[in-house]
Design an enzyme around this catalytic site. Structure first.
Site, PDB file in Angstrom:
ATOM      1  N   GLU A   1       0.889  -1.183   0.000  1.00  0.00           N
ATOM      2  CA  GLU A   1       0.000   0.000   0.000  1.00  0.00           C
ATOM      3  C   GLU A   1       0.911   1.213   0.000  1.00  0.00           C
ATOM      4  O   GLU A   1       1.510   1.543   1.023  1.00  0.00           O
ATOM      5  CB  GLU A   1      -0.877  -0.002   1.256  1.00  0.00           C
ATOM      6  CG  GLU A   1      -1.870  -1.145   1.322  1.00  0.00           C
ATOM      7  CD  GLU A   1      -3.000  -1.009   0.325  1.00  0.00           C
ATOM      8  OE1 GLU A   1      -3.078   0.001  -0.398  1.00  0.00           O
ATOM      9  OE2 GLU A   1      -3.815  -1.954   0.262  1.00  0.00           O
TER      10      GLU A   1
ATOM     11  N   CYS B   1      -2.366   8.765   3.139  1.00  0.00           N
ATOM     12  CA  CYS B   1      -2.078   8.275   1.787  1.00  0.00           C
ATOM     13  C   CYS B   1      -3.141   8.715   0.792  1.00  0.00           C
ATOM     14  O   CYS B   1      -2.837   9.258  -0.258  1.00  0.00           O
ATOM     15  CB  CYS B   1      -1.938   6.762   1.804  1.00  0.00           C
ATOM     16  SG  CYS B   1      -3.341   5.920   2.520  1.00  0.00           S
TER      17      CYS B   1
HETATM   18  P1  NAD Z   1       8.544   4.958   4.406  1.00  0.00           P
HETATM   19  O1  NAD Z   1       8.475   4.153   3.177  1.00  0.00           O
HETATM   20  O2  NAD Z   1       9.665   5.905   4.585  1.00  0.00           O
HETATM   21  O3  NAD Z   1       8.602   4.020   5.688  1.00  0.00           O
HETATM   22  C1  NAD Z   1       7.609   3.045   5.942  1.00  0.00           C
HETATM   23  C2  NAD Z   1       8.222   1.884   6.689  1.00  0.00           C
HETATM   24  O4  NAD Z   1       9.191   1.240   5.854  1.00  0.00           O
HETATM   25  C3  NAD Z   1       8.944   2.258   7.972  1.00  0.00           C
HETATM   26  O5  NAD Z   1       8.635   1.282   8.943  1.00  0.00           O
HETATM   27  C4  NAD Z   1      10.401   2.173   7.561  1.00  0.00           C
HETATM   28  O6  NAD Z   1      11.282   1.887   8.645  1.00  0.00           O
HETATM   29  C5  NAD Z   1      10.377   1.015   6.592  1.00  0.00           C
HETATM   30  N1  NAD Z   1      11.499   0.967   5.660  1.00  0.00           N
HETATM   31  C6  NAD Z   1      12.298   1.982   5.228  1.00  0.00           C
HETATM   32  N2  NAD Z   1      13.213   1.530   4.340  1.00  0.00           N
HETATM   33  C7  NAD Z   1      12.984   0.206   4.192  1.00  0.00           C
HETATM   34  C8  NAD Z   1      13.562  -0.814   3.377  1.00  0.00           C
HETATM   35  N3  NAD Z   1      14.564  -0.560   2.545  1.00  0.00           N
HETATM   36  N4  NAD Z   1      13.043  -2.057   3.438  1.00  0.00           N
HETATM   37  C9  NAD Z   1      11.996  -2.325   4.237  1.00  0.00           C
HETATM   38  N5  NAD Z   1      11.421  -1.410   5.047  1.00  0.00           N
HETATM   39  C10 NAD Z   1      11.902  -0.158   5.015  1.00  0.00           C
HETATM   40  O7  NAD Z   1       7.130   5.684   4.495  1.00  0.00           O
HETATM   41  P2  NAD Z   1       6.627   6.753   5.565  1.00  0.00           P
HETATM   42  O8  NAD Z   1       7.331   8.045   5.300  1.00  0.00           O
HETATM   43  O9  NAD Z   1       6.672   6.162   6.934  1.00  0.00           O
HETATM   44  O10 NAD Z   1       5.083   6.904   5.175  1.00  0.00           O
HETATM   45  C11 NAD Z   1       4.634   7.843   4.281  1.00  0.00           C
HETATM   46  C12 NAD Z   1       4.280   7.213   2.953  1.00  0.00           C
HETATM   47  O11 NAD Z   1       3.395   6.131   3.142  1.00  0.00           O
HETATM   48  C13 NAD Z   1       3.556   8.147   2.033  1.00  0.00           C
HETATM   49  O12 NAD Z   1       4.059   8.022   0.714  1.00  0.00           O
HETATM   50  C14 NAD Z   1       2.116   7.673   2.070  1.00  0.00           C
HETATM   51  O13 NAD Z   1       1.355   8.009   0.945  1.00  0.00           O
HETATM   52  C15 NAD Z   1       2.309   6.206   2.243  1.00  0.00           C
HETATM   53  N6  NAD Z   1       1.126   5.593   2.835  1.00  0.00           N
HETATM   54  C16 NAD Z   1       0.350   4.760   2.063  1.00  0.00           C
HETATM   55  C17 NAD Z   1      -0.807   4.207   2.575  1.00  0.00           C
HETATM   56  C18 NAD Z   1      -1.689   3.315   1.739  1.00  0.00           C
HETATM   57  O14 NAD Z   1      -2.540   2.645   2.288  1.00  0.00           O
HETATM   58  N7  NAD Z   1      -1.529   3.256   0.446  1.00  0.00           N
HETATM   59  C19 NAD Z   1      -1.170   4.479   3.892  1.00  0.00           C
HETATM   60  C20 NAD Z   1      -0.362   5.310   4.662  1.00  0.00           C
HETATM   61  C21 NAD Z   1       0.791   5.846   4.109  1.00  0.00           C
END
Ligand code: NAD
Length: 471
Positions: free
Chosen positions: A246, A280
């Protein structure tokens, strides 16, 4: 000096300490909130082993017992709702009130109860002289859940409950920005399950990568940015993990010329500014027909100007700070870039110096495609408003995005709006509202916004594989 609260991992039914911790701060005040355990490979291996062992019996546990356990977890969430809401407000920044922490905890309970009641009965696809064929839904194994910082508890529940309901076991890793509320919530709800069924590890981003690569994890459910989603897919490829991704969105809303601007202002505002825009499927680009452009801008600015922004522990606040410095700087930079390229500030845009990552609610008129704030996901409290004259052109521009999470059409002519909505390239489309999600309706993105869906029967099925039984 008051001693700060130290949190623990929760693995195999017990609190597990770590050698190192990282400090977590309140985004509204900068105050130190607590110490988050930093797990590494050793603790992850321990959690995956515990989940793998627990899977042997949890996957064989009668369905009714798994359903009851999910309802019990929902009950625990209800009992501890106020404690968790206060911690969430201090950690994430969203206010207790409005569409804030108490709302998020209510969502956790509602989703948990609803998902508990979903069933995946055996499906008979053939029953004739040539044979009898049934489809059985089997749990996948150990599910790794990786969550973001915007709705940390609700998203954790969206991952954990369907996984457990369908017989999987879980290792969850919260965002390094908001780990404490998840650590506390998981400790509480995991205690009602057999040990090892639900485990939580916290740490830095590299821990997420270790999970994506781990041979003992069979599926990753991830909510977060598109860039991280791509990395997870690559890391998960060698072990052929199942994936639900997501990812980010850059949702467009299109306002037709027949609207009453005052009547839609509140819906537009909450579509864009729920959780300070850090959502999101928030409305991130607003296309308004030239006939009603000035009226919509004015009505939106009037509504937005009356919404109080401040420390979320204050019961009177409706919006809080941006969650972290990285995101604050991103929003600030995108607004500055838009203004430099001709955007007109209707509201906000000039943050005051002071404590906390407070960015004012910002509305930008005269925005256009090609501006970074229109083309990129701002994920914060700033909305660009773009004028259009031709609806086909507006649809084309709305679709000219790598993302495809949500979209909306605003009009008094519902039938016309539905026809236009069908032309938007996104997983969810709303008429005269934006961003509403429900536990009985599948939610997910198309194009770069993700793979798979969550919620409802379709969402539950993503935690299973099909076994066809021929007799
Ligand atoms: P992010 O991708 O920076 O981090 C999300 C998670 O991924 C964190 O737990 C982080 O530690 C982990 N992570 C980071 N690098 C990683 C890697 N290489 N491998 C595996 N895990 C890793 O996102 P964020 O800044 O926390 O959230 C914001 C983003 O999330 C926005 O783009 C938003 O649109 C999206 N979002 C989407 C939904 C949806 O349902 N589509 C819902 C909420 C947020």
């Amino acid at each position: 000096m008051e001693k700060i609260m130290e949190y623990s991992l929760y693995i195999d039914g017990a609190a597990v300490p770590t050698a190192t911790h990282m400090d977590i701060f309140n985004p509204a005040s900068g105050a130190l909130l607590g110490a988050c355990p930093v797990a590494g490979r050793t603790e992850l291996d321990q959690a995956v082993a515990a989940a793998g062992k627990a899977f042997e019996s949890w996957s064989q546990t009668p369905d009714a017992a798994r359903k009851a356990a999910c309802h019990t977890m929902a009950g625990v969430l209800e009992k501890h709702a106020e404690e968790l809401a206060k911690l969430l407000t201090q950690e994430q920044g969203k206010p207790l009130n409005g569409l804030g922490s108490r709302f998020e905890l209510g969502g956790c309970q509602g989703w948990a109860h609803f998902t508990a009641d979903l069933d995946l009965p055996v499906e008979v696809v053939q029953d004739n002289d040539e044979g009898h064929v049934e489809l059985h839904r089997k749990p996948i194994g150990v599910v790794g859940s990786i969550t973001p910082w915007n709705w940390p508890l609700m998203i954790a529940i969206w991952h954990v409950i369907p996984a457990i309901r369908s017989g999987n076991t879980v290792v969850i890793k919260p965002s390094p920005y908001t780990p404490l509320s998840t650590l506390r919530m998981i400790e509480l709800i995991a205690a009602v399950l057999p040990k090892g069924v639900l485990n939580v590890v916290s740490g830095r981003d590299d821990l997420g990568q270790m999970m994506s690569e781990h041979a003992g994890i069979h599926k990753i459910v991830f909510t977060g940015s598109c860039a991280t989603g791509e990395k997870i897919m690559a890391s998960a490829a060698p072990t052929l993990k199942r994936l639900t991704l997501e990812l980010g969105g850059n949702d467009a809303g299109i306002v037709l010329p027949d609207v009453d601007a005052k009547a839609i202002a509140e819906g537009l505002f909450w579509g864009a500014f729920i959780n300070g825009g850090q959502t999101c499927a928030a409305l991130k680009r607003l296309y308004v027909h030239e006939d009603v452009y000035d009226d919509v801008c004015q009505a939106l600015a009037e509504f937005a100007g009356n919404i109080p922004v401040g420390d979320g522990l204050d019961e009177n606040m409706i919006l809080g700070p941006v969650q972290n410095e990285m995101q604050y700087n991103k929003v600030k930079g995108l607004v500055e870039d838009a203004v430099a390229h001709g955007a007109r500030v209707l509201l906000g845009a000039n943050p005051e110096d002071g404590k906390g990552y407070f960015y004012p609610t910002t509305l930008l008129a005269d925005a256009h495609d090609g501006m970074r704030i229109v083309d990129e996901e701002q994920f914060g409290p700033a909305l660009p408003i773009i004028k259009y004259s031709d609806i086909d052109d507006a649809i084309t521009r709305a679709n000219a995005s790598e993302n495809g999470l949500g979209g909306s059409i605003w009009s008094n002519d519902i039938e016309q709006a539905k026809k236009l909505a069908a032309r938007l390239e996104c997983g969810s489309v709303w008429i005269n509202k934006h961003g509403m999600i429900q536990p009985n309706v599948p939610f997910g993105g198309v194009k770069g916004s993700g793979i798979g869906v969550e919620f409802g029967i379709d969402g539950l099925k993503e935690y299973t594989t099909i076994q066809a039984v021929f007799s």
